[in-house]
Motif scaffolding. Structure first.
Motif, short mmCIF file in Angstrom:
data_model
loop_
_atom_site.label_atom_id
_atom_site.label_comp_id
_atom_site.label_asym_id
_atom_site.label_seq_id
_atom_site.Cartn_x
_atom_site.Cartn_y
_atom_site.Cartn_z
N LEU A 172 0.84 -1.19 0.00
CA LEU A 172 0.00 0.00 0.00
C LEU A 172 0.88 1.24 0.00
CD1 LEU A 172 -2.69 1.60 0.56
CD2 LEU A 172 -2.26 1.15 3.00
N GLN A 173 0.66 2.13 -0.99
CA GLN A 173 1.26 3.46 -0.99
C GLN A 173 0.14 4.45 -0.68
OE1 GLN A 173 2.39 1.27 -3.56
NE2 GLN A 173 4.20 1.00 -2.32
N ILE A 174 0.27 5.17 0.42
CA ILE A 174 -0.82 6.03 0.87
C ILE A 174 -0.28 7.33 1.44
CG2 ILE A 174 -0.86 4.91 3.15
CD1 ILE A 174 -3.91 5.35 3.16
N GLU A 175 -0.96 8.43 1.13
CA GLU A 175 -0.63 9.69 1.78
C GLU A 175 -1.59 9.87 2.95
OE1 GLU A 175 0.92 13.96 0.46
OE2 GLU A 175 -1.11 13.58 -0.27
N LEU A 176 -1.03 10.02 4.15
CA LEU A 176 -1.82 10.20 5.35
C LEU A 176 -1.87 11.68 5.71
CD1 LEU A 176 -0.53 7.18 7.47
CD2 LEU A 176 -2.63 7.35 6.11
N HIS A 177 -3.07 12.14 6.05
CA HIS A 177 -3.31 13.54 6.36
C HIS A 177 -3.75 13.65 7.82
CE1 HIS A 177 -3.98 12.86 2.06
NE2 HIS A 177 -3.54 14.09 1.86
N ASP A 181 -8.73 19.17 11.32
CA ASP A 181 -10.11 19.03 10.85
C ASP A 181 -10.35 17.71 10.13
OD1 ASP A 181 -8.44 19.78 8.75
OD2 ASP A 181 -10.02 20.83 7.67
N MET A 182 -9.32 16.86 10.02
CA MET A 182 -9.45 15.58 9.34
C MET A 182 -9.47 14.41 10.31
SD MET A 182 -6.96 16.10 6.03
CE MET A 182 -7.36 17.28 4.73
N VAL A 183 -8.61 14.45 11.33
CA VAL A 183 -8.54 13.33 12.28
C VAL A 183 -7.85 13.82 13.56
CG1 VAL A 183 -6.30 12.48 11.43
CG2 VAL A 183 -7.91 10.88 12.51
N SER A 184 -8.32 13.31 14.70
CA SER A 184 -7.66 13.61 15.96
C SER A 184 -6.48 12.66 16.17
CB SER A 184 -8.64 13.47 17.13
OG SER A 184 -8.98 12.10 17.33
N PHE A 185 -5.57 13.03 17.05
CA PHE A 185 -4.43 12.16 17.31
C PHE A 185 -4.90 10.82 17.87
CE2 PHE A 185 -1.07 10.34 19.90
CZ PHE A 185 0.02 10.43 19.07
N ASP A 187 -7.77 9.24 17.46
CA ASP A 187 -8.39 8.42 16.42
C ASP A 187 -7.35 7.90 15.43
OD1 ASP A 187 -10.90 8.70 17.51
OD2 ASP A 187 -11.49 10.37 16.20
N PHE A 188 -6.35 8.73 15.13
CA PHE A 188 -5.29 8.28 14.22
C PHE A 188 -4.52 7.12 14.84
CE2 PHE A 188 -1.04 8.23 12.44
CZ PHE A 188 -1.27 8.36 11.08
N LEU A 189 -4.19 7.21 16.12
CA LEU A 189 -3.47 6.15 16.81
C LEU A 189 -4.26 4.84 16.77
CD1 LEU A 189 -1.13 5.14 18.57
CD2 LEU A 189 -2.35 6.05 20.56
N LYS A 190 -5.55 4.90 17.04
CA LYS A 190 -6.39 3.69 17.00
C LYS A 190 -6.44 3.11 15.59
CE LYS A 190 -9.36 5.19 20.82
NZ LYS A 190 -10.72 5.66 21.20
N TRP A 191 -6.56 3.98 14.58
CA TRP A 191 -6.60 3.54 13.19
C TRP A 191 -5.30 2.85 12.81
CZ3 TRP A 191 -3.68 4.72 8.87
CH2 TRP A 191 -4.23 4.38 7.63
#
Length: 241
Positions: A172-177, A181-185, A187-191
């Motif tokens: 997977l090549q992905i750009e993470l943002h 206004d897109m994601v909290s820290f 929620d990002f950690l859980k993801w």
């Protein structure tokens, strides 16, 4: 230090100058093959694990999906030139792929990838990865590229729900943002932890420095992930399991 910075509470600041946001998510895995850059040396180019294997691989077994192409298809064009892969590209913000990516192995449809199948208020079509793969008759993707400007989290939550413990791609090549206004820290950690629980690990990362030019924080970063599951379908792990 983390306790002093109130990690795990709403007061934690992931942009702190001592412990910078992206430092919490290093590319700590290793690609067990050659690593090559494909596409232009700026936003849009990608690093490929085992590029030489794809250059040798028969066309019938090499499938690439590309979500979010905008006006830049240098990456897709170079992959078409260097391999016999078929590319399936999707982006509802444009009407076709660029002149770099044409021919019988280049397929395009004006869809956005998302968490549900729907048509939004602007008339844009959204489809899940599962639906698109079913329409194409695919059960595995060799290379999955995703650049969807912040909607990657809901999209991949859906992918993990639909496919369970074995996600249907080799890499997977992905750009993470990570703009606020897109994601909290939190929620990002859980993801991130949920993705790793599926055996998908990061082996490369580089910051997208474009926001810096406008005086903003570095809220976007390119990541490359390797799926350690998939058995015989996964060409990159066949000799390492």
């Amino acid at each position: 230090m983390l306790q002093e910075k109130q990690f795990g509470t709403p007061y934690f600041n992931p942009w702190d100058e001592v412990m910078y946001y992206w430092w919490y998510f290093p590319a700590s895995f290793v690609c067990p093959h050659d690593i090559q850059h494909v596409g232009r040396l700026s936003d849009g180019g990608k690093w490929i694990c085992g590029m030489s294997l794809y250059e040798e691989k028969p066309r019938a077994k090499c499938v690439m999906y590309s979500f979010g192409i905008n006006d830049n298809t240098h990456y897709e064009g170079e992959m078409l030139d260097r391999t016999d892969c078929e590319i399936f590209a999707y982006d509802a913000s444009v009407t076709s792929m660029g002149p770099e990516a044409t021919g019988p192995r280049a397929h395009f449809k004006p869809y956005f990838i998302g968490s549900t199948n729907r048509v939004d208020e602007n008339g844009n079509t959204w489809k899940t990865l599962k639906t698109i793969m079913q329409e194409n008759g695919h059960d595995w993707i060799d290379i999955l590229k995703v650049d969807v400007e912040g909607s990657e989290y809901g999209t991949f939550d859906s992918i993990m729900e639909d496919f369970g413990d074995v996600l249907p791609f080799t890499q997977l090549q992905i750009e993470l943002h990570v703009r606020e206004d897109m994601v909290s820290f939190g929620d990002f950690l859980k993801w991130w932890e949920r993705l790793e629980s599926r055996g998908v690990y990061p082996w490369w990362t580089e910051l997208n420095l474009n926001p810096t030019y406008y005086g903003q924080r570095d809220w976007a970063s390119e990541y490359c992930f390797l799926n350690t599951r998939g058995g015989a379908k996964n060409i990159l792990i066949q000799n390492y399991v």
